[in-house]
Scaffold this active site. Structure first.
Site, PDB file in Angstrom:
ATOM      1  N   GLU A 113       3.967  -5.266   7.308  1.00  0.00           N
ATOM      2  CA  GLU A 113       3.101  -4.272   7.960  1.00  0.00           C
ATOM      3  C   GLU A 113       3.374  -4.142   9.448  1.00  0.00           C
ATOM      4  O   GLU A 113       3.267  -3.054  10.014  1.00  0.00           O
ATOM      5  CB  GLU A 113       1.618  -4.645   7.752  1.00  0.00           C
ATOM      6  CG  GLU A 113       1.117  -4.503   6.327  1.00  0.00           C
ATOM      7  CD  GLU A 113       1.297  -5.746   5.470  1.00  0.00           C
ATOM      8  OE1 GLU A 113       2.102  -6.632   5.836  1.00  0.00           O
ATOM      9  OE2 GLU A 113       0.621  -5.833   4.435  1.00  0.00           O
ATOM     10  N   GLY A 131       0.745  -5.073   0.611  1.00  0.00           N
ATOM     11  CA  GLY A 131      -0.330  -5.153  -0.391  1.00  0.00           C
ATOM     12  C   GLY A 131       0.173  -5.726  -1.711  1.00  0.00           C
ATOM     13  O   GLY A 131      -0.615  -6.263  -2.496  1.00  0.00           O
ATOM     14  N   ALA A 187       0.866  -1.175   0.000  1.00  0.00           N
ATOM     15  CA  ALA A 187       0.000   0.000   0.000  1.00  0.00           C
ATOM     16  C   ALA A 187       0.901   1.224   0.000  1.00  0.00           C
ATOM     17  O   ALA A 187       2.056   1.151   0.432  1.00  0.00           O
ATOM     18  CB  ALA A 187      -0.861  -0.013   1.256  1.00  0.00           C
ATOM     19  N   GLU A 233       0.005  -9.372  -1.224  1.00  0.00           N
ATOM     20  CA  GLU A 233      -1.434  -9.699  -1.241  1.00  0.00           C
ATOM     21  C   GLU A 233      -1.971  -9.664  -2.673  1.00  0.00           C
ATOM     22  O   GLU A 233      -2.781 -10.505  -3.066  1.00  0.00           O
ATOM     23  CB  GLU A 233      -2.195  -8.704  -0.341  1.00  0.00           C
ATOM     24  CG  GLU A 233      -1.906  -8.961   1.140  1.00  0.00           C
ATOM     25  CD  GLU A 233      -2.361  -7.836   2.045  1.00  0.00           C
ATOM     26  OE1 GLU A 233      -2.202  -6.659   1.676  1.00  0.00           O
ATOM     27  OE2 GLU A 233      -2.878  -8.127   3.143  1.00  0.00           O
TER      28      GLU A 233
HETATM   29  N1  CAA Z   1       4.564   3.481  -0.111  1.00  0.00           N
HETATM   30  C1  CAA Z   1       4.971   4.709  -0.532  1.00  0.00           C
HETATM   31  N2  CAA Z   1       6.172   4.953  -1.042  1.00  0.00           N
HETATM   32  C2  CAA Z   1       7.040   3.927  -1.124  1.00  0.00           C
HETATM   33  C3  CAA Z   1       6.686   2.624  -0.708  1.00  0.00           C
HETATM   34  C4  CAA Z   1       5.370   2.419  -0.189  1.00  0.00           C
HETATM   35  N3  CAA Z   1       4.937   1.200   0.188  1.00  0.00           N
HETATM   36  N4  CAA Z   1       7.745   1.802  -0.916  1.00  0.00           N
HETATM   37  C5  CAA Z   1       8.719   2.583  -1.444  1.00  0.00           C
HETATM   38  N5  CAA Z   1       8.293   3.859  -1.570  1.00  0.00           N
HETATM   39  C6  CAA Z   1       9.040   5.015  -2.066  1.00  0.00           C
HETATM   40  C7  CAA Z   1      10.074   5.473  -1.052  1.00  0.00           C
HETATM   41  O1  CAA Z   1       9.489   6.344  -0.094  1.00  0.00           O
HETATM   42  C8  CAA Z   1      11.055   6.182  -1.957  1.00  0.00           C
HETATM   43  O2  CAA Z   1      10.559   7.459  -2.273  1.00  0.00           O
HETATM   44  P1  CAA Z   1      11.566   8.747  -2.342  1.00  0.00           P
HETATM   45  O3  CAA Z   1      12.460   8.435  -3.524  1.00  0.00           O
HETATM   46  O4  CAA Z   1      10.638   9.881  -2.599  1.00  0.00           O
HETATM   47  O5  CAA Z   1      12.297   8.782  -1.040  1.00  0.00           O
HETATM   48  C9  CAA Z   1      11.022   5.337  -3.245  1.00  0.00           C
HETATM   49  O6  CAA Z   1       9.783   4.619  -3.209  1.00  0.00           O
HETATM   50  C10 CAA Z   1      12.138   4.337  -3.335  1.00  0.00           C
HETATM   51  O7  CAA Z   1      12.133   3.582  -2.130  1.00  0.00           O
HETATM   52  P2  CAA Z   1      13.476   3.162  -1.359  1.00  0.00           P
HETATM   53  O8  CAA Z   1      14.485   4.250  -1.468  1.00  0.00           O
HETATM   54  O9  CAA Z   1      13.104   2.696  -0.011  1.00  0.00           O
HETATM   55  O10 CAA Z   1      13.932   1.951  -2.297  1.00  0.00           O
HETATM   56  P3  CAA Z   1      14.805   0.666  -1.911  1.00  0.00           P
HETATM   57  O11 CAA Z   1      15.050  -0.041  -3.199  1.00  0.00           O
HETATM   58  O12 CAA Z   1      15.971   1.040  -1.051  1.00  0.00           O
HETATM   59  O13 CAA Z   1      13.840  -0.261  -0.997  1.00  0.00           O
HETATM   60  C11 CAA Z   1      11.761  -1.352  -0.454  1.00  0.00           C
HETATM   61  C12 CAA Z   1      12.685  -0.842  -1.562  1.00  0.00           C
HETATM   62  C13 CAA Z   1      12.428  -2.501   0.316  1.00  0.00           C
HETATM   63  C14 CAA Z   1      10.516  -1.853  -1.162  1.00  0.00           C
HETATM   64  C15 CAA Z   1      11.449  -0.227   0.542  1.00  0.00           C
HETATM   65  O14 CAA Z   1      11.035   0.926  -0.201  1.00  0.00           O
HETATM   66  C16 CAA Z   1      10.346  -0.545   1.513  1.00  0.00           C
HETATM   67  O15 CAA Z   1      10.593  -1.210   2.522  1.00  0.00           O
HETATM   68  N6  CAA Z   1       9.100  -0.096   1.240  1.00  0.00           N
HETATM   69  C17 CAA Z   1       7.966  -0.265   2.146  1.00  0.00           C
HETATM   70  C18 CAA Z   1       7.469  -1.696   2.133  1.00  0.00           C
HETATM   71  C19 CAA Z   1       6.309  -1.854   3.089  1.00  0.00           C
HETATM   72  O16 CAA Z   1       6.401  -1.602   4.284  1.00  0.00           O
HETATM   73  N7  CAA Z   1       5.139  -2.293   2.552  1.00  0.00           N
HETATM   74  C20 CAA Z   1       3.941  -2.500   3.329  1.00  0.00           C
HETATM   75  C21 CAA Z   1       3.033  -1.308   3.194  1.00  0.00           C
HETATM   76  S1  CAA Z   1       1.609  -1.436   4.217  1.00  0.00           S
HETATM   77  C22 CAA Z   1       0.520  -2.411   3.371  1.00  0.00           C
HETATM   78  O17 CAA Z   1       0.795  -2.892   2.301  1.00  0.00           O
HETATM   79  C23 CAA Z   1      -0.841  -2.597   4.035  1.00  0.00           C
HETATM   80  C24 CAA Z   1      -1.732  -3.619   3.372  1.00  0.00           C
HETATM   81  O18 CAA Z   1      -1.661  -4.798   3.656  1.00  0.00           O
HETATM   82  C25 CAA Z   1      -2.791  -3.224   2.441  1.00  0.00           C
END
Ligand code: CAA
Length: 259
Positions: free
Chosen positions: A133, A110, A67, A113
């Site tokens: 999450e 997500g 998400a 998922e």
């Molecule tokens: N939401 C919004 N923005 C995100 C994102 C997310 N889930 N994942 C990555 N981004 C954005 C980052 O903020 C970053 O933006 P900026 O360039 O503006 O700073 C850009 O994408 C690149 O991200 P990273 O620099 O972190 O890239 P990376 O290659 O070093 O790492 C990653 C990649 C491991 C996917 C890392 O971005 C990460 O851990 N993301 C979050 C993953 C997460 O927690 N997902 C669960 C979300 S909650 C959910 O999904 C609820 C549900 O069940 C419905």
């Protein structure tokens, strides 16, 4: 190819549709615009007679990082309720055509998922799956706990959802979360091959198989076996069933018309 900013759609002549998530700047995070686009696209593909199988991908680099966390910063309970995101997911659940997810890179939250909404998952060897999450003080909210439980069982699910640990493609395959692992540059091509194989089969048989297998998973065995038997019997009224059997004896390729 039909494009909107965050989702690309291509319908090929062989009956295969390719749906590609395209928000590279946010690692394909599923914001509301993207969820809405996915929902509308799956509704369109469900109705289209030209589509027999669907490949769902995030492209070569990342499937989806979950998400969009920006949507969560100030959201309240009632904001989350009023978003009714379950309606967007439902369009994918209701799609009668087989969906093959081609997963490269991260399929997190997500994104994991979303991959589990597919019927077959092809993963590139570097793909990583996870439900992180819990690290955000949250929990999976689009089926993560329940779909994982049904795919890989209680103990692997608990390990993933309680720690947020990511798992690699080969481990995911061993657990039963992934159908096949291929080289990263072959993921989409292989998913397309599977989709093409399915698209050449009888669409009514294919859809009955998907429906019975999906529904049967949550039914008592006797009811599921009855559902299977009834669906099997229904197929005897299709032209495709006669075509399939005749083509076998005439030693030729069947020509399925979906009738
Ligand atoms: N939401 C919004 N923005 C995100 C994102 C997310 N889930 N994942 C990555 N981004 C954005 C980052 O903020 C970053 O933006 P900026 O360039 O503006 O700073 C850009 O994408 C690149 O991200 P990273 O620099 O972190 O890239 P990376 O290659 O070093 O790492 C990653 C990649 C491991 C996917 C890392 O971005 C990460 O851990 N993301 C979050 C993953 C997460 O927690 N997902 C669960 C979300 S909650 C959910 O999904 C609820 C549900 O069940 C419905």
């Amino acid at each position: 190819m039909e494009n909107n900013q965050v989702l690309h759609l291509e319908i090929k002549e062989n009956g295969v549709a390719i749906v590609e998530i395209h928000r590279p700047e946010a690692r394909n995070a599923l914001n509301l615009e993207l969820r809405q686009a996915l929902s509308e696209t799956f509704q369109q593909l469900s109705k289209s007679d030209d589509v027999r199988a669907i490949v769902l991908t995030g492209g070569e680099k990342v499937f989806a990082a979950g998400a969009d966390i920006k949507d969560f910063t100030t959201a309240t309970t009632i904001d989350m309720y009023l978003r009714h995101t379950e309606q967007y997911w439902q369009s994918i659940v209701d799609c009668p055509k087989p969906i093959i997810a081609a997963v490269n890179g991260y399929a997190l939250g997500g994104g994991c998922e979303l991959a589990m909404h597919a019927d077959i998952i092809v993963a590139g060897i570097s793909a990583k799956f996870g439900q992180p999450e819990v690290k955000l003080g949250l929990m999976p909210g689009a089926g993560g706990t329940q779909r994982l439980l049904r795919a890989i069982g209680k103990f692997q699910t608990m390990l993933m959802v309680l720690t947020g640990k990511m798992i690699e493609a080969n481990e995911a395959k061993q657990m039963g979360l992934v159908s096949e692992v291929v080289d990263d540059d072959k993921t989409i091509a292989h998913a397309l091959e599977i989709a093409e194989t399915i698209a050449a089969l009888s669409p009514i048989a294919v859809q009955q198989i998907k429906e019975v297998t999906s529904l049967g998973q949550d039914m008592p065995l006797q009811s599921a076996l009855t559902l299977e038997r009834k669906a099997f019997q229904i197929l005897f009224d299709t032209k495709d069933q006669k075509e399939g059997v005749n083509a076998f004896f005439e030693k030729r390729k069947p020509n399925y018309t979906g009738k």
